[in-house]
Scaffold this motif. Structure first.
Motif, PDB file in Angstrom:
ATOM      1  N   ILE A  79      39.146  42.434  46.166  1.00 44.97           N
ATOM      2  CA  ILE A  79      39.393  41.211  46.929  1.00 44.97           C
ATOM      3  C   ILE A  79      38.481  41.142  48.148  1.00 44.97           C
ATOM      4  O   ILE A  79      38.111  40.046  48.595  1.00 44.97           O
ATOM      5  CB  ILE A  79      40.881  41.111  47.328  1.00 44.97           C
ATOM      6  CG1 ILE A  79      41.199  39.673  47.741  1.00 44.97           C
ATOM      7  CG2 ILE A  79      41.225  42.102  48.445  1.00 44.97           C
ATOM      8  CD1 ILE A  79      42.666  39.394  47.853  1.00 44.97           C
ATOM      9  N   GLU A  92      46.426  32.166  39.284  1.00 43.47           N
ATOM     10  CA  GLU A  92      45.642  30.961  39.545  1.00 43.47           C
ATOM     11  C   GLU A  92      46.308  29.703  38.995  1.00 43.47           C
ATOM     12  O   GLU A  92      46.321  28.653  39.656  1.00 43.47           O
ATOM     13  CB  GLU A  92      44.240  31.112  38.948  1.00 43.47           C
ATOM     14  CG  GLU A  92      43.327  29.946  39.252  1.00 43.47           C
ATOM     15  CD  GLU A  92      41.918  30.158  38.744  1.00 43.47           C
ATOM     16  OE1 GLU A  92      41.032  29.375  39.143  1.00 43.47           O
ATOM     17  OE2 GLU A  92      41.690  31.104  37.952  1.00 43.47           O
ATOM     18  N   LEU A 123      44.843  38.884  41.487  1.00 39.34           N
ATOM     19  CA  LEU A 123      45.032  37.561  42.064  1.00 39.34           C
ATOM     20  C   LEU A 123      44.746  36.460  41.047  1.00 39.34           C
ATOM     21  O   LEU A 123      45.406  35.415  41.048  1.00 39.34           O
ATOM     22  CB  LEU A 123      44.142  37.412  43.296  1.00 39.34           C
ATOM     23  CG  LEU A 123      44.306  36.130  44.112  1.00 39.34           C
ATOM     24  CD1 LEU A 123      45.760  35.903  44.516  1.00 39.34           C
ATOM     25  CD2 LEU A 123      43.411  36.185  45.346  1.00 39.34           C
ATOM     26  N   LEU A 166      42.384  44.178  43.035  1.00 42.24           N
ATOM     27  CA  LEU A 166      43.193  43.112  43.621  1.00 42.24           C
ATOM     28  C   LEU A 166      42.673  41.722  43.276  1.00 42.24           C
ATOM     29  O   LEU A 166      43.457  40.788  43.107  1.00 42.24           O
ATOM     30  CB  LEU A 166      43.269  43.296  45.136  1.00 42.24           C
ATOM     31  CG  LEU A 166      43.907  44.599  45.629  1.00 42.24           C
ATOM     32  CD1 LEU A 166      44.013  44.578  47.156  1.00 42.24           C
ATOM     33  CD2 LEU A 166      45.268  44.828  45.007  1.00 42.24           C
ATOM     34  N   VAL A 204      52.174  34.811  47.423  1.00 42.24           N
ATOM     35  CA  VAL A 204      51.824  35.707  46.321  1.00 42.24           C
ATOM     36  C   VAL A 204      52.023  37.146  46.787  1.00 42.24           C
ATOM     37  O   VAL A 204      51.607  37.511  47.891  1.00 42.24           O
ATOM     38  CB  VAL A 204      50.367  35.481  45.874  1.00 42.24           C
ATOM     39  CG1 VAL A 204      49.957  36.510  44.822  1.00 42.24           C
ATOM     40  CG2 VAL A 204      50.190  34.062  45.345  1.00 42.24           C
ATOM     41  N   LEU A 208      49.359  35.656  50.975  1.00 38.34           N
ATOM     42  CA  LEU A 208      49.229  36.818  50.085  1.00 38.34           C
ATOM     43  C   LEU A 208      49.591  38.065  50.857  1.00 38.34           C
ATOM     44  O   LEU A 208      49.084  38.293  51.963  1.00 38.34           O
ATOM     45  CB  LEU A 208      47.799  36.935  49.561  1.00 38.34           C
ATOM     46  CG  LEU A 208      47.472  38.207  48.767  1.00 38.34           C
ATOM     47  CD1 LEU A 208      48.182  38.201  47.424  1.00 38.34           C
ATOM     48  CD2 LEU A 208      45.970  38.365  48.563  1.00 38.34           C
ATOM     49  N   GLN A 239      49.715  41.687  35.366  1.00 39.11           N
ATOM     50  CA  GLN A 239      48.384  42.281  35.346  1.00 39.11           C
ATOM     51  C   GLN A 239      48.427  43.440  34.350  1.00 39.11           C
ATOM     52  O   GLN A 239      48.995  44.493  34.624  1.00 39.11           O
ATOM     53  CB  GLN A 239      47.967  42.787  36.730  1.00 39.11           C
ATOM     54  CG  GLN A 239      46.526  43.295  36.765  1.00 39.11           C
ATOM     55  CD  GLN A 239      46.143  43.943  38.082  1.00 39.11           C
ATOM     56  OE1 GLN A 239      47.008  44.427  38.820  1.00 39.11           O
ATOM     57  NE2 GLN A 239      44.858  43.978  38.381  1.00 39.11           N
ATOM     58  N   CYS A 291      36.876  34.922  43.324  1.00 44.04           N
ATOM     59  CA  CYS A 291      37.328  36.042  42.481  1.00 44.04           C
ATOM     60  C   CYS A 291      36.659  36.002  41.109  1.00 44.04           C
ATOM     61  O   CYS A 291      36.353  37.048  40.530  1.00 44.04           O
ATOM     62  CB  CYS A 291      38.843  36.006  42.328  1.00 44.04           C
ATOM     63  SG  CYS A 291      39.768  36.518  43.800  1.00 44.04           S
ATOM     64  N   LEU A 348      51.353  41.050  45.514  1.00 44.71           N
ATOM     65  CA  LEU A 348      50.706  41.910  44.531  1.00 44.71           C
ATOM     66  C   LEU A 348      51.493  43.210  44.419  1.00 44.71           C
ATOM     67  O   LEU A 348      51.542  44.004  45.359  1.00 44.71           O
ATOM     68  CB  LEU A 348      49.253  42.189  44.934  1.00 44.71           C
ATOM     69  CG  LEU A 348      48.350  40.960  45.120  1.00 44.71           C
ATOM     70  CD1 LEU A 348      46.906  41.389  45.350  1.00 44.71           C
ATOM     71  CD2 LEU A 348      48.448  40.022  43.926  1.00 44.71           C
ATOM     72  N   PHE A 368      40.025  31.669  44.497  1.00 46.97           N
ATOM     73  CA  PHE A 368      40.022  31.896  43.051  1.00 46.97           C
ATOM     74  C   PHE A 368      38.599  31.783  42.494  1.00 46.97           C
ATOM     75  O   PHE A 368      38.193  32.588  41.645  1.00 46.97           O
ATOM     76  CB  PHE A 368      40.955  30.914  42.353  1.00 46.97           C
ATOM     77  CG  PHE A 368      42.404  31.086  42.711  1.00 46.97           C
ATOM     78  CD1 PHE A 368      43.050  32.295  42.503  1.00 46.97           C
ATOM     79  CD2 PHE A 368      43.117  30.038  43.275  1.00 46.97           C
ATOM     80  CE1 PHE A 368      44.385  32.457  42.839  1.00 46.97           C
ATOM     81  CE2 PHE A 368      44.452  30.189  43.608  1.00 46.97           C
ATOM     82  CZ  PHE A 368      45.086  31.405  43.392  1.00 46.97           C
TER      83      PHE A 368
END
Length: 244
Positions: free
Chosen positions: A195, A92, A88, A84, A4, A101, A78, A182, A6, A179
């Motif tokens: 995060i 998911e 993220l 963050l 992943v 990440l 996003q 988060c 960002l 996840f």
């Protein structure tokens, strides 16, 4: 393992470099920061790139398309820059196993493979690189507090009064447990879903967390001078003699 990236940020502190592009597309040593990120992730074994885009997302999508060096790319959006952990959560539904990440504004020449290896060996729910920075710079990052045994007991994002100068860098590996964490994160004083708060929730719940010391260098490209430093370091790396 999926990776992943960002890359939704606007990069206001990088003006004028980001007037017509997101900060991940700022060039360092003749290539966008994201290209450096993608190359390293593929070298680490990434079989799919999941890229979170936002500000001027079409610049990234038009440049890379649906694959890079034969590795497929999935994009998520996003819509608001809410931190963050919020970014993220947009991936998911696409990630159901351990994943890497990387923050798409970081340039590394470091021991990223150690993070992947340690997370697998220890079956940790999170593993990440840490480094000691100058005390006056610690408040720019997620700061780790440790006990007398050197174990991380808390992580706090951009504190006004940092408990240490040991900070997280922009490369991690996670299990899907991140996840759930988060989803539990509440907005910080900055109004963002951090995060570092999600990782702290994993720590407080007794999950296995690995912190690996940075061996090499990392530049968080937040300002034009950071971009210049990263370029100089990359060019120096290119000039290093090959060992026979």
């Amino acid at each position: 393992m999926k990776a992943v990236v960002l890359a939704a940020g606007e990069g206001t502190r990088l003006r004028p470099l980001t007037e017509d592009k997101p900060k991940g597309m700022v060039e360092v040593d003749d290539a966008p920061i994201l290209t450096h990120c993608f190359d390293q992730l593929i070298e680490l074994g990434a079989d799919e790139l999941v890229v979170v885009v936002g500000y001027l997302k079409e610049v990234i999508i038009d440049h890379y398309g649906d694959e890079y060096e034969g590795v497929p790319i999935t994009y998520t959006h996003q819509r608001e820059q809410n931190g963050l952990a919020h970014a993220l959560l947009t991936v998911e539904e696409y990630v159901d196993d351990d994943f890497m990440l990387i923050l798409g504004d970081n340039v590394f020449d470091a021991n990223l493979a150690d993070v992947v290896r340690r997370q697998r060996e220890d079956r940790a729910d999170a593993a990440f690189l840490v480094e000691e920075v100058d005390w006056e710079d610690a408040s720019r990052y997620g700061v780790c507090d440790t006990n007398k045994y050197g174990e991380i007991t808390d992580v706090v994002e951009k504190p006004d009064d940092p408990p240490s100068n040991l900070v997280m860098t922009g490369f991690y590996t996670f299990t899907p447990a991140i996840f759930h964490a988060c989803h539990l994160v509440q907005p910080s004083n900055r109004g963002e879903y951090e995060i570092s708060e999600a990782i702290d929730l994993l720590i407080q719940s007794g999950r296995t967390i690995d912190a690996i010391g940075l061996d090499g260098w990392r530049i968080d490209v937040g300002y034009p001078e950071d971009r210049d430093e990263a370029e100089e370091l990359l060019q120096d790396s290119d000039l290093e003699p090959v060992e026979q």
